[in-house]
Scaffold this motif. Structure first.
Motif, PDB file in Angstrom:
ATOM      1  N   LEU A  62      11.417  11.039  29.371  1.00 46.10           N
ATOM      2  CA  LEU A  62      10.732   9.631  28.903  1.00 46.10           C
ATOM      3  C   LEU A  62      10.175   9.817  27.581  1.00 46.10           C
ATOM      4  O   LEU A  62       9.892   8.841  26.708  1.00 46.10           O
ATOM      5  N   GLN A  63       9.697  11.022  27.510  1.00 47.88           N
ATOM      6  CA  GLN A  63       8.580  11.213  26.265  1.00 47.88           C
ATOM      7  C   GLN A  63       9.562  11.705  25.240  1.00 47.88           C
ATOM      8  O   GLN A  63       9.093  11.142  23.856  1.00 47.88           O
ATOM      9  N   GLU A  66      12.727   8.599  22.904  1.00 53.66           N
ATOM     10  CA  GLU A  66      12.511   7.679  21.748  1.00 53.66           C
ATOM     11  C   GLU A  66      12.641   8.539  20.477  1.00 53.66           C
ATOM     12  O   GLU A  66      13.062   7.729  19.412  1.00 53.66           O
ATOM     13  N   ASP A 102      13.246   3.162  29.214  1.00 52.98           N
ATOM     14  CA  ASP A 102      12.054   3.777  28.540  1.00 52.98           C
ATOM     15  C   ASP A 102      11.053   2.384  28.580  1.00 52.98           C
ATOM     16  O   ASP A 102      11.343   1.380  28.999  1.00 52.98           O
ATOM     17  N   HIS A 103       9.917   2.690  27.989  1.00 48.83           N
ATOM     18  CA  HIS A 103       8.866   1.467  28.169  1.00 48.83           C
ATOM     19  C   HIS A 103       9.254   0.168  27.146  1.00 48.83           C
ATOM     20  O   HIS A 103       8.817  -1.018  27.232  1.00 48.83           O
ATOM     21  N   ILE A 108      17.879   5.007  28.746  1.00 48.07           N
ATOM     22  CA  ILE A 108      17.643   6.301  28.502  1.00 48.07           C
ATOM     23  C   ILE A 108      18.802   7.232  29.475  1.00 48.07           C
ATOM     24  O   ILE A 108      18.897   8.404  29.327  1.00 48.07           O
ATOM     25  N   THR A 172       5.363   4.353  32.271  1.00 44.72           N
ATOM     26  CA  THR A 172       6.108   4.962  31.212  1.00 44.72           C
ATOM     27  C   THR A 172       7.752   4.498  30.920  1.00 44.72           C
ATOM     28  O   THR A 172       8.328   4.621  30.312  1.00 44.72           O
ATOM     29  N   GLY A 173       7.984   3.922  32.344  1.00 42.94           N
ATOM     30  CA  GLY A 173       9.545   3.624  32.401  1.00 42.94           C
ATOM     31  C   GLY A 173       9.582   2.629  33.582  1.00 42.94           C
ATOM     32  O   GLY A 173       8.931   2.337  34.592  1.00 42.94           O
TER      33      GLY A 173
END
Length: 331
Positions: A62-63, A66, A102-103, A108, A172-173
Motif C-alpha cells: 500500500l505504501q 503509488e 489504495d487510498h 493495486i 490506507t486502502g
C-alpha cells in the motif's frame, strides 16, 4: 342474500391473497436483510484474517504502490507473492475474487490481473474509504473468478476499509471481497417457498372453513328471517290488542269515576242513579239492553226499575216478573 354471500366470498379471498403476499414480502425482506448482514460479517472476518496473514507485505504494498507504474506493479514480486498467498488461503472457501484499492481508488491487487492499475469511480469504494463497511447482494449471470467464469450465481460483494494497528489510524486502502453464497441463497429460497406453500395451505383451509360457515349462515338466515318477521308480526298484533284492552280499561275507569261523582248517587235519587248506571254500562260495554231489577220484600216478585236500550237510547221501567211464572229468577 346470494349477492351478499358472493361478495363475502370474494372479499375474503382477496384478503387471504393479500395476507399471503404480505407475509411473503415481509419474510423475504427480513431474510434478505439478515443474509446481507451475515455476508458482511463473514467477509469482514475473512478480510481481517487476510490482513493479519499478509501483514507487512500488505502494508509495504500500500505504501509503495503509488510509486510504481501499472506495468511495474503487475510484474512486482510483492504482487506475485501476494497472488499465490491469496490462492492458497481461499481454497475451500466461498471467496471467488479479491481486490485491493489504495487510498486513491487505484487497483493495486486483484485475483483478476487484468484489473490491476485501474482506477475505480464506484460510490461503494468512497463509502468504504470513509470508514463504513458496505455489502451488496446481486445475482450475476456471468462472473470472472480465480478459477474461471461462473454463471448464474448469487454473489456478495463487500467493500471493507483497511486500518493497521487500531481504528485511530487513517484508512490506507479498501478491500473488495466477493463470495459465492449461491447454495445458501438457494436453501433460503427453498425454505421461503415451503413457508409460502404452508401459508397458502393454511389460508386455503381457513378460507374453506369461513366459506362453509358463511354458506351455512346463508341457508339458515332466510328461515330465521321469516321466523323473526312472523314473531314481530305476532308481537305487533299482541301489542295492539293489549293497547286496546288498556284503552278500554282506561275508558271504563273514567266511566266509573264519572258514576262515582254523579249527583244522583249522592242525593239518593235511585231512579236517576239507575238510569245513569244502565246507560253508562251499555255505552261502555257496547250492550244493547241493560236493566236493573229488584225483589219485593217477600222475594216473590222481580220489578224492573230501569231498562236502557242502546240503539234507541230509551229508558223504560215497571216490568214485573213473578216467582210463579219465572221460578228460575226467584230462587
Amino acid at each position: 342474500m346470494l349477492n351478499r354471500l358472493r361478495s363475502f366470498s370474494i372479499i375474503s379471498l382477496i384478503a387471504f391473497v393479500l395476507a399471503t403476499v404480505f407475509i411473503s414480502l415481509i419474510y423475504h425482506q427480513k431474510v434478505h436483510g439478515d443474509l446481507v448482514v451475515m455476508g458482511e460479517s463473514n467477509n469482514a472476518a475473512l478480510t481481517q484474517v487476510f490482513a493479519n496473514a499478509w501483514g507487512s507485505d500488505l502494508a509495504f504494498l500500500l505504501q509503495s504502490a503509488e510509486k510504481l507504474s501499472d506495468e511495474q506493479l503487475l510484474s512486482s514480486e510483492e504482487i506475485s507473492r501476494l497472488h499465490h498467498t491469496v490462492i492458497n488461503e481461499i481454497k475451500g472457501l466461498s471467496v471467488v475474487k479479491v481486490k485491493l484499492f489504495d487510498h486513491q481508488g487505484r487497483t493495486i491487487f486483484s485475483t483478476e490481473p487484468s484489473e490491476i492499475g485501474k482506477i475505480t469511480n464506484s460510490q461503494d469504494f468512497f463509502i468504504a474509504r470513509n470508514g463504513q463497511t458496505l455489502t451488496l447482494h446481486n445475482q450475476h449471470q456471468e462472473f470472472q473468478t480465480i478459477n474461471g467464469k461462473i454463471t448464474d450465481r448469487q454473489l456478495f460483494s463487500s467493500y471493507i476499509p483497511i486500518q493497521f494497528e487500531n481504528a485511530s489510524k487513517p484508512i490506507t486502502g479498501v478491500f473488495e471481497l466477493y463470495t459465492d453464497e449461491t447454495p445458501l441463497v438457494q436453501r433460503i429460497q427453498r425454505t421461503q417457498r415451503t413457508i409460502i406453500l404452508a401459508t397458502v395451505t393454511i389460508f386455503t383451509l381457513l378460507y374453506g372453513v369461513v366459506w362453509l360457515i358463511a354458506r351455512q349462515a346463508h341457508l339458515l338466515l332466510p328461515n330465521q328471517y321469516t321466523q323473526l318477521s312472523s314473531t314481530q308480526a305476532n308481537l305487533a298484533e299482541s301489542h295492539q290488542e293489549l293497547q286496546q284492552r288498556v284503552n278500554k280499561l282506561h275508558h271504563q275507569n273514567r266511566v266509573l269515576m264519572a258514576l262515582a261523582k254523579n249527583k244522583a248517587l249522592h242525593q239518593g235519587n235511585l231512579q236517576e242513579a239507575f238510569q245513569a248506571i244502565t246507560e253508562a254500562t251499555a255505552q261502555t260495554l257496547h250492550i244493547e239492553r241493560v236493566s236493573v231489577w229488584l225483589f219485593d220484600s217477600n222475594q216473590t216478585q222481580l220489578q224492573c226499575f230501569d231498562l236502557f236500550e242502546l240503539s234507541s237510547r230509551q229508558h223504560s221501567e215497571g216490568t214485573e216478573l213473578t216467582a210463579v211464572d219465572y221460578p228460575n229468577y226467584c230462587r
